[in-house]
Design a protein around this motif. Structure first.
Motif, mmCIF file in Angstrom:
data_model
loop_
_atom_site.group_PDB
_atom_site.id
_atom_site.type_symbol
_atom_site.label_atom_id
_atom_site.label_comp_id
_atom_site.label_asym_id
_atom_site.label_seq_id
_atom_site.Cartn_x
_atom_site.Cartn_y
_atom_site.Cartn_z
ATOM 1 N N SER A 80 -7.775 6.126 4.323
ATOM 2 C CA SER A 80 -7.391 6.943 3.170
ATOM 3 C C SER A 80 -5.996 7.535 3.360
ATOM 4 O O SER A 80 -5.242 7.693 2.395
ATOM 5 C CB SER A 80 -8.421 8.055 2.932
ATOM 6 O OG SER A 80 -8.509 8.928 4.038
ATOM 7 N N TYR A 140 -11.604 10.760 -2.088
ATOM 8 C CA TYR A 140 -10.909 9.529 -1.714
ATOM 9 C C TYR A 140 -11.379 9.048 -0.345
ATOM 10 O O TYR A 140 -11.524 7.842 -0.110
ATOM 11 C CB TYR A 140 -9.400 9.774 -1.722
ATOM 12 C CG TYR A 140 -8.571 8.515 -1.668
ATOM 13 C CD1 TYR A 140 -8.779 7.496 -2.581
ATOM 14 C CD2 TYR A 140 -7.579 8.339 -0.709
ATOM 15 C CE1 TYR A 140 -8.019 6.332 -2.547
ATOM 16 C CE2 TYR A 140 -6.807 7.187 -0.677
ATOM 17 C CZ TYR A 140 -7.042 6.184 -1.596
ATOM 18 O OH TYR A 140 -6.293 5.039 -1.561
ATOM 19 N N ILE A 145 -2.287 9.038 -4.185
ATOM 20 C CA ILE A 145 -2.735 7.685 -3.871
ATOM 21 C C ILE A 145 -1.557 6.723 -3.985
ATOM 22 O O ILE A 145 -0.837 6.715 -4.979
ATOM 23 C CB ILE A 145 -3.863 7.235 -4.820
ATOM 24 C CG1 ILE A 145 -5.078 8.162 -4.659
ATOM 25 C CG2 ILE A 145 -4.262 5.791 -4.522
ATOM 26 C CD1 ILE A 145 -6.206 7.826 -5.620
ATOM 27 N N ASN A 146 -1.372 5.923 -2.965
ATOM 28 C CA ASN A 146 -0.342 4.884 -2.981
ATOM 29 C C ASN A 146 -0.996 3.622 -3.546
ATOM 30 O O ASN A 146 -1.561 2.812 -2.811
ATOM 31 C CB ASN A 146 0.190 4.641 -1.564
ATOM 32 C CG ASN A 146 1.462 3.836 -1.561
ATOM 33 O OD1 ASN A 146 1.632 2.952 -2.385
ATOM 34 N ND2 ASN A 146 2.352 4.129 -0.635
ATOM 35 N N PHE A 147 -0.942 3.468 -4.849
ATOM 36 C CA PHE A 147 -1.722 2.432 -5.534
ATOM 37 C C PHE A 147 -1.392 1.006 -5.082
ATOM 38 O O PHE A 147 -2.315 0.192 -4.920
ATOM 39 C CB PHE A 147 -1.558 2.565 -7.052
ATOM 40 C CG PHE A 147 -2.416 3.639 -7.644
ATOM 41 C CD1 PHE A 147 -3.774 3.444 -7.838
ATOM 42 C CD2 PHE A 147 -1.870 4.871 -7.979
ATOM 43 C CE1 PHE A 147 -4.576 4.446 -8.370
ATOM 44 C CE2 PHE A 147 -2.665 5.879 -8.508
ATOM 45 C CZ PHE A 147 -4.025 5.666 -8.706
ATOM 46 N N PRO A 148 -0.116 0.615 -4.886
ATOM 47 C CA PRO A 148 0.131 -0.769 -4.436
ATOM 48 C C PRO A 148 -0.574 -1.106 -3.130
ATOM 49 O O PRO A 148 -1.184 -2.171 -2.993
ATOM 50 C CB PRO A 148 1.661 -0.811 -4.289
ATOM 51 C CG PRO A 148 2.157 0.235 -5.223
ATOM 52 C CD PRO A 148 1.142 1.325 -5.159
ATOM 53 N N THR A 163 -3.394 4.707 2.782
ATOM 54 C CA THR A 163 -3.214 4.334 1.383
ATOM 55 C C THR A 163 -2.857 5.536 0.513
ATOM 56 O O THR A 163 -3.059 5.507 -0.702
ATOM 57 C CB THR A 163 -4.497 3.665 0.848
ATOM 58 O OG1 THR A 163 -5.616 4.536 1.075
ATOM 59 C CG2 THR A 163 -4.746 2.347 1.544
ATOM 60 N N SER A 164 -2.342 6.587 1.142
ATOM 61 C CA SER A 164 -1.897 7.777 0.416
ATOM 62 C C SER A 164 -0.387 7.927 0.559
ATOM 63 O O SER A 164 0.260 7.225 1.325
ATOM 64 C CB SER A 164 -2.595 9.039 0.953
ATOM 65 O OG SER A 164 -3.988 8.977 0.750
ATOM 66 N N ALA A 222 -3.201 0.610 -1.726
ATOM 67 C CA ALA A 222 -4.647 0.736 -1.893
ATOM 68 C C ALA A 222 -5.223 -0.492 -2.584
ATOM 69 O O ALA A 222 -6.252 -1.038 -2.164
ATOM 70 C CB ALA A 222 -4.969 1.999 -2.693
ATOM 71 N N LEU A 223 -4.563 -0.955 -3.636
ATOM 72 C CA LEU A 223 -5.054 -2.126 -4.370
ATOM 73 C C LEU A 223 -4.992 -3.385 -3.518
ATOM 74 O O LEU A 223 -5.884 -4.242 -3.581
ATOM 75 C CB LEU A 223 -4.242 -2.309 -5.655
ATOM 76 C CG LEU A 223 -4.450 -1.235 -6.728
ATOM 77 C CD1 LEU A 223 -3.508 -1.458 -7.896
ATOM 78 C CD2 LEU A 223 -5.904 -1.217 -7.209
ATOM 79 N N PHE A 277 -5.153 11.893 -8.604
ATOM 80 C CA PHE A 277 -4.658 10.602 -8.147
ATOM 81 C C PHE A 277 -3.210 10.661 -7.667
ATOM 82 O O PHE A 277 -2.633 9.630 -7.337
ATOM 83 C CB PHE A 277 -4.744 9.569 -9.279
ATOM 84 C CG PHE A 277 -6.142 9.325 -9.778
ATOM 85 C CD1 PHE A 277 -7.022 8.549 -9.051
ATOM 86 C CD2 PHE A 277 -6.576 9.873 -10.982
ATOM 87 C CE1 PHE A 277 -8.309 8.315 -9.507
ATOM 88 C CE2 PHE A 277 -7.866 9.646 -11.438
ATOM 89 C CZ PHE A 277 -8.742 8.868 -10.705
#
Length: 524
Positions: free
Chosen positions: A429, A446, A5-8, A432-433, A10-11, A2
């Motif tokens: 992908s 991913y 992954i750029n979580f903010p 959001t990475s 991606a979410l 993980f």
């Protein structure tokens, strides 16, 4: 697993997608009504904006082809392309034009003869003439020029300025300066909306394409075209899509794009040889002439006086569709165009892709029109009564070896859909990475994750059709696609402002360097 992954972002993208899908499932009637309200507001109030944007993009494309700026190479003067020219061109044509051209290239004229532009009498000779030409305009030079400014901006900032990622917020740091909380929030919002917007842009091609595939599969397998069959087709498509997504760009979409272009050309040649060759060629040449003669008229016609609805339902929809896909398609083009000059990109995107689309209209569209004019099938009435699927099947059934022709057409549509969806999931992908190197792709799992999410909206549209009796599916798909255009225009403006500042700065530095060299030579 993980770490990249750029979580903010991606979410946010996943949240926006879920926020749109859930209402369609829980309250399909209300969702359909709300979507159409947004569509009406945009198409009635903003035709002028989309018309100007498309025309200025076409002017920009011509400028790039013939100016010194066309010599700028992504990656620098010594950069070598990653892909062979044919593979690179095939990837871009398949991911850009998508399955939409195979469908609309066959059926678009059927809509236009009954509701022609410019207050022309429906079903008249003039209506047929404009029906042949207008589809080519919607899939011609201006259409693909819409993608060009953003593609060049993204490619130049990414490869020539060596930014850390393809996230749009990173590419716009020239304008979005500082690290304050509001700036950070704006950056996250931009990247999330762009990632979400690309999925929305695929609604039209994937939604229509899988529906067509279900209709044709039902005919070949002698099965009723039910909701369950359409879901089964999407599941099969999803499996193939995941297999291509899990490969690298070169091994996945590159290989199938090469094969698909050759298969499509073979199918077009078959239809041409089986059809009325003289009519196809004559009407194609006449349609080119109509496009040349009426280009300015078509480009600026907002229909503000007559208010026939033609421009709102078709031209504005198309331009909004392309605008909605512009940034994400530009990211894909930038990603695979290392070593290519601005001029090469402009030619492939605006000329070769336009010609490929025109070929579909010339062969598939004129073959179908010849069937109607000769009295074999009233296709314009059929598409009005039963929709695209029935019209496409009716045309294909008239071909020699119709079963084989239907199977080949299905294969071309299927693979083209996979190319577009693979490009989508790869780009989203990447968007959001974080901390990816310039030539690095996200983790395979991913990309597969986003491949599955990409199909949520088309499945939701299919559910709406199933749950809302009498729903105009084409208009609903047009509405969902068009809604994404307005936020994209704002992001495009931000990106182009950054590109202008960077290019102006680099041009100034090059001019200073040239003057210094000349001074040194003179001093010697």
């Amino acid at each position: 697993m993980f770490r990249n992954i750029n979580f903010p972002i991606a979410l946010l993208a996943v949240g926006l997608l879920i926020a749109m899908v859930i209402p369609m499932v829980i309250a399909p009637d209300a969702s359909a009504a709300i979507i159409n309200v947004f569509y009406s507001i945009m198409t009635l109030e903003l035709p002028w904006l989309f018309m100007l944007f498309a025309f200025l993009s076409a002017v920009f494309a011509v400028f790039i082809m013939f100016s010194k700026y066309g010599d700028i190479r992504l990656g620098g003067a010594d950069a070598k392309p990653h892909y062979r020219y044919f593979s690179w061109a095939a990837m871009n044509m398949c991911s850009a034009a998508g399955a939409g051209i195979l469908i609309f290239g066959m059926v678009e004229w059927m809509y236009y003869v009954k509701t022609p532009p410019f207050s022309i009498t429906p079903m008249s000779v003039q209506a047929y003439e404009y029906a042949s030409a207008y589809g080519m305009f919607h899939w011609g030079f201006s259409a693909w020029a819409i993608y060009l400014p953003v593609s060049l901006a993204l490619g130049y900032i990414y490869w020539n300025k060596q930014v850390d990622s393809l996230n749009l917020s990173d590419l716009c740091k020239v304008v979005l300066k500082g690290d304050s909380l509001p700036v950070r929030m704006i950056r996250i919002a931009i990247d999330g909306v762009v990632a979400f917007g690309y999925i929305g842009g695929l609604v039209c091609t994937v939604g229509l394409g899988t529906s067509i595939l279900a209709e044709l599969a039902g005919h070949l397998l002698n099965l009723p075209v039910t909701f369950e069959l359409r879901i089964a087709v999407i599941l099969v498509f999803c499996l193939f899509f995941i297999l291509s997504t899990s490969k690298s760009i070169a091994k996945g979409i590159g290989i199938i794009s090469d094969f698909n272009v050759k298969l499509a050309l073979a199918f077009f040649l078959f239809v041409f040889l089986a059809g009325p060759k003289s009519f196809i060629l004559n009407n194609f040449v006449m349609a080119i002439g109509t496009n040349i003669r009426e280009f300015v008229h078509m480009s600026f016609n907002t229909d503000s006086i007559a208010q026939t609805g033609f421009i709102q339902e078709w031209t504005v929809f198309y331009w909004a569709w392309y605008v909605g896909c512009t940034i994400s398609d530009g990211l894909w083009l930038a990603r695979v165009s290392y070593g290519r000059t601005f001029r090469e990109i402009a030619i492939v995107r605006c000329i070769w892709t336009s010609l490929a689309c025109w070929l579909a209209f010339a062969v598939l569209g004129n073959y179908g029109m010849s069937l109607e004019l000769s009295g074999v099938i009233n296709l314009s009435q059929l598409v009005a009564d039963s929709g695209n699927n029935a019209a496409v099947l009716a045309v294909l059934k008239t071909l020699p070896f119709s079963g084989l022709a239907i199977a080949v057409y299905m294969a071309v549509v299927f693979i083209t859909l996979a190319c577009g969806a693979t490009a989508a999931s790869t780009v989203v992908s990447i968007l959001t990475s974080k901390n990816l190197k310039n030539d690095e792709e996200p983790n395979k799992w991913y990309k597969v994750f986003w491949a599955l999410l990409v199909l949520l909206l088309p499945v939701s549209i299919l559910f709406l059709e199933h749950m809302v009796p009498g729903l105009n599916v084409l208009k609903t798909i047009q509405s969902v696609t068009s809604v994404f255009a307005i936020p994209m225009l704002l992001v495009i403006a931000l990106l182009l402002a950054s590109f202008y500042k960077i290019l102006k700065q680099d041009s100034g530095e090059r001019a200073v360097a040239v003057n210094q060299n000349q001074h040194n030579v003179t001093g010697l």
